[in-house]
Design an enzyme around this catalytic site. Structure first.
Site, PDB file in Angstrom:
ATOM      1  N   CYS A 219       0.889  -1.170   0.000  1.00  0.00           N
ATOM      2  CA  CYS A 219       0.000   0.000   0.000  1.00  0.00           C
ATOM      3  C   CYS A 219       0.927   1.219   0.000  1.00  0.00           C
ATOM      4  CB  CYS A 219      -0.956  -0.034   1.193  1.00  0.00           C
ATOM      5  SG  CYS A 219      -0.136  -0.157   2.801  1.00  0.00           S
ATOM      6  N   LYS A 220       0.507   2.310   0.609  1.00  0.00           N
ATOM      7  CA  LYS A 220       1.359   3.498   0.648  1.00  0.00           C
ATOM      8  C   LYS A 220       2.500   3.280   1.656  1.00  0.00           C
ATOM      9  CE  LYS A 220       0.701   8.197   2.347  1.00  0.00           C
ATOM     10  NZ  LYS A 220      -0.341   9.149   2.735  1.00  0.00           N
TER      11      LYS A 220
END
EC number: 3.1.3.-
Length: 416
Positions: free
Chosen positions: A315-316
């Site tokens: 993800c981020k």
């Protein structure tokens, strides 16, 4: 001036936090869980412990330390890079059921200079490929002996490909561009790896990367942000993985077709996963929560593992959505090991499945990874939003309020 002074003070404090978190010891996390008399081991191995000799394998050495999710200007290392495995204890030894690579987004997104940011993203992508090669010991040995090896990677981004709230749309572009730069048709890339003698050695790999992005948060699944952009990448990656005919009833082509042509022992599992993925795609089930937010992402990683490609997901930050994906994979892998059947997309876990999920959430190493990154354990995927209709189905999937709260931890107090 007061505003500027505050901004500078906040930035200085954040830099000090990053330095402190990065320089903690980053060590392998091992947990065991038992279900129905079977014992499983979950292992999270950080980049610093990816070693052939006494030092880690990376040209820019980690030296026992790490790169936390807040280090958003690092152009030398991937953030939060770990190898994640689950194994079953059988006949006196551990049998690996699943092995993959998890990381933060391939974008040093707080670097303003676009060329420098792109260079950083490519360096991070090379580190993920190096970790992927490390996760395949036989392939790594052949590469170190001078052979040019083929490395198949299924990359599953979990970002929301939109800039409406935040900059995840740009981050997805950076990541996809980094993968594309390393996989021009027929392109051989050279990676430097520290061998058992501690010397840097150049290895040759021919990477093939099926690069997906599947939004899994409320913005994507409840409000529809970024779905179209993500699917423009996903259709190409599906063609690589499953061939050009994506009808559910069609015989799989692509990497999966090549694998099935060998009539492997896992023929049935691979066929079912391929069919489930094509069903999800045809009916756009990955655009809604539908009782299972990670239905497509989790099956893509499992399918990669079954056909001997390397699953990688991010993800981020590489801790919250990435951690939930890690837990969903391990839940389904353990369920499959116990029952020899795969759950249908969008189904809530049954009583036994919930028990497995609860044990995995608490014993998969994910709470420890969150603490390693922020100083506090807890997963931000667990939210209570108002209005209620915006909530994802996690309370129903976990099935136990106390465990849900334990997994949520202090995450709501932690920024980004």
């Amino acid at each position: 001036p007061a505003k500027e002074a505050y901004r500078l003070a906040a930035a200085t404090f954040r830099d000090a936090q990053v330095k402190h978190l990065n320089s903690q010891p980053w060590q392998t996390i091992k947990n065991t869980l038992t279900h129905n008399g079977h014992q499983y081991t979950n292992m999270q191995l950080p980049a610093a412990d990816m070693k052939i000799g006494t030092q880690d394998i990376f040209p820019s050495a980690y030296q026992g330390k790490g790169v936390c999710s807040w280090d958003t200007k690092n152009i030398h290392h991937a953030n939060n890079l770990w190898m994640s495995t689950v194994s079953a204890h059988e006949d006196g030894k551990d049998k690996t059921l699943f092995c993959g690579i998890r990381h933060g987004v391939l974008s040093p997104y707080d670097v303003k200079d676009p060329l420098l940011r792109q260079t950083g993203a490519e360096n991070e992508a090379k580190e993920v490929l190096t970790a992927a090669l490390f996760s395949k010991p036989e392939l790594l040995t052949r590469a170190l002996e001078g052979e040019a090896v083929n490395l198949k990677l299924v990359s599953v981004g979990l970002l929301t490909a939109s800039n409406v709230f935040g900059k995840e749309g740009t981050m997805v572009e950076d990541q996809m561009r980094a993968w594309q730069s390393l996989t021009q048709p027929g392109k051989m890339i050279h990676l430097k790896i520290r061998n058992k003698d501690g010397e840097l050695q150049t290895v040759k790999i021919k990477p093939e990367i099926a690069a997906f992005n599947v939004g899994v948060n409320e913005l994507a699944l409840k409000l529809g942000f970024g779905l179209k952009t993500s699917d423009s990448y996903n259709v190409e990656a599906l063609h690589q993985l499953l061939g050009n005919d994506l009808r559910p009833e069609a015989k799989p082509g692509g990497w999966v077709g090549d694998w099935l042509a060998q009539y492997p022992d896992n023929y049935e599992v691979v066929n079912i996963l391929a069919r489930q993925i094509k069903d999800i795609w045809k009916n756009n089930l990955h655009h809604k929560d539908g009782g299972e937010p990670y239905k497509l992402a989790q099956r893509l990683a499992m399918l990669a593992n079954e056909i001997d490609a390397v699953p990688a997901w991010n993800c981020k930050s590489g801790k919250d959505r990435t951690g939930m994906m890690d837990s969903e994979i391990k839940r389904e892998i353990i369920c499959l090991h116990q029952t020899h059947t795969l759950n249908a997309p969008g189904s809530l876990p049954d009583r036994s499945g919930q028990e497995i999920f609860q044990k995995v959430l608490l014993n998969s190493g994910n709470l420890e990874i969150q603490k390693q990154n922020t100083g506090g354990a807890g997963n931000k995927v667990m939210k209570n939003l108002s209005p209620e209709v915006l909530n994802l189905s996690y309370q129903k999937r976990v099935g136990d309020e106390n465990i849900w709260q334990s997994v949520k931890g202090i995450s709501s107090l932690i920024t980004s």
